[in-house]
Design an enzyme around this catalytic site. Structure first.
Site, PDB file in Angstrom:
ATOM      1  N   LYS A 132       0.721  -9.700  -0.758  1.00 21.53           N
ATOM      2  CA  LYS A 132       0.692  -8.857  -1.814  1.00 21.53           C
ATOM      3  C   LYS A 132       1.812  -7.698  -1.863  1.00 21.53           C
ATOM      4  CE  LYS A 132      -2.451  -6.456  -4.862  1.00 21.53           C
ATOM      5  NZ  LYS A 132      -1.923  -5.021  -4.999  1.00 21.53           N
ATOM      6  N   CYS A 178       0.819  -1.278   0.060  1.00 20.49           N
ATOM      7  CA  CYS A 178      -0.192   0.105  -0.110  1.00 20.49           C
ATOM      8  C   CYS A 178       0.897   1.222  -0.113  1.00 20.49           C
ATOM      9  CB  CYS A 178      -0.935  -0.135   1.244  1.00 20.49           C
ATOM     10  SG  CYS A 178      -2.002   1.558   1.306  1.00 20.49           S
TER      11      CYS A 178
END
Length: 237
Positions: free
Chosen positions: A131, A91
């Site tokens: 991720k 992020c």
């Protein structure tokens, strides 16, 4: 594997239901702060709910310490309907970087190791995925990917940009291909996959085990069906 990427403010319960109708294989919750889970915040717990048609379904968490990650996992372990845990290591939002989670973990190797080892050791789900992006401001994707594999992740999704790039510039599929070649666990390609043609090219170029689609599914949830069927659908015409 065709997966829907977790996107804050987009991939909520109703949207994921629609995407499953259009043949997405794997869905993941919006990113959930591990602190909220650790303290069993009511609003946070509501975010982990899933639709009946979502299998496999993962909850994505953002954690900035192994201690908080462990508390969050202990909570998630209570819910049998969750198939997998996904850790966000990409992020790029300022708030995430300032708070030490998301893409910031790519700069904190020791912390990243501890968090992944902790989740790997304590979760009771079918699988644990991560991720990541290909680096913070410089590209070191292969190095970080190997570390993530060595610490116990079962699946790795790679977004082919650095954290500093945000969503600007082109996706670096070459680095994704290098990561795929270097790892033995499944690697999922992510970034700018917005059509059947692009999916086919990315799979051929990177040799990845699947694709994760985020922004390409907004306003076009049938993209998964197009890819599965290998042709443009009526919705697209």
């Amino acid at each position: 594997i065709l997966a829907l990427a977790p996107l804050a403010g987009y991939t909520d319960l109703p949207f994921r239901k629609v995407v499953k109708k259009y043949d997405a294989d794997w869905t993941i919750s919006e990113m959930i702060n591990a602190n909220g889970l650790a303290y069993e915040n009511e609003k946070t717990l509501k975010m982990i709910q899933k639709n009946e048609n979502e299998t496999p379904y993962s909850v994505q968490i953002a954690a900035n310490s192994a201690e908080v990650a462990k508390k969050a996992i202990d909570i998630l372990n209570r819910y049998d309907f969750i198939d997998g845990i996904d850790l966000n290591v990409g992020c790029p939002v300022k708030k995430a970087i300032k708070s030490g989670y998301g893409g910031n973990l790519l700069n904190e190797v020791d912390n990243l190791k501890e968090i992944i080892k902790t989740i790997s050791k304590h979760h009771n789900k079918k699988f644990f995925s991560v991720k990541m992006r290909i680096g913070f401001d410089e590209i070191n994707g292969v190095d970080r990917a190997k570390l993530i594999e060595d610490c116990g992740a079962d699946i790795l999704t790679v977004h082919g940009r650095t954290v500093k790039q945000l969503y600007k510039g082109e996706t670096n599929y070459e680095e994704i291909a290098k990561i795929k070649e270097a790892l033995s666990i499944p690697v999922i390609a992510n970034g700018d996959i917005d059509s059947l043609q692009k999916y086919n090219w990315v799979m051929e170029y990177t040799k990845c085990d699947g694709a994760m689609i985020g922004r390409g599914a907004i306003g076009k949830p049938w993209i998964f069906k197009e890819i599965k069927n290998g042709k443009i659908t009526n919705e697209e015409k």
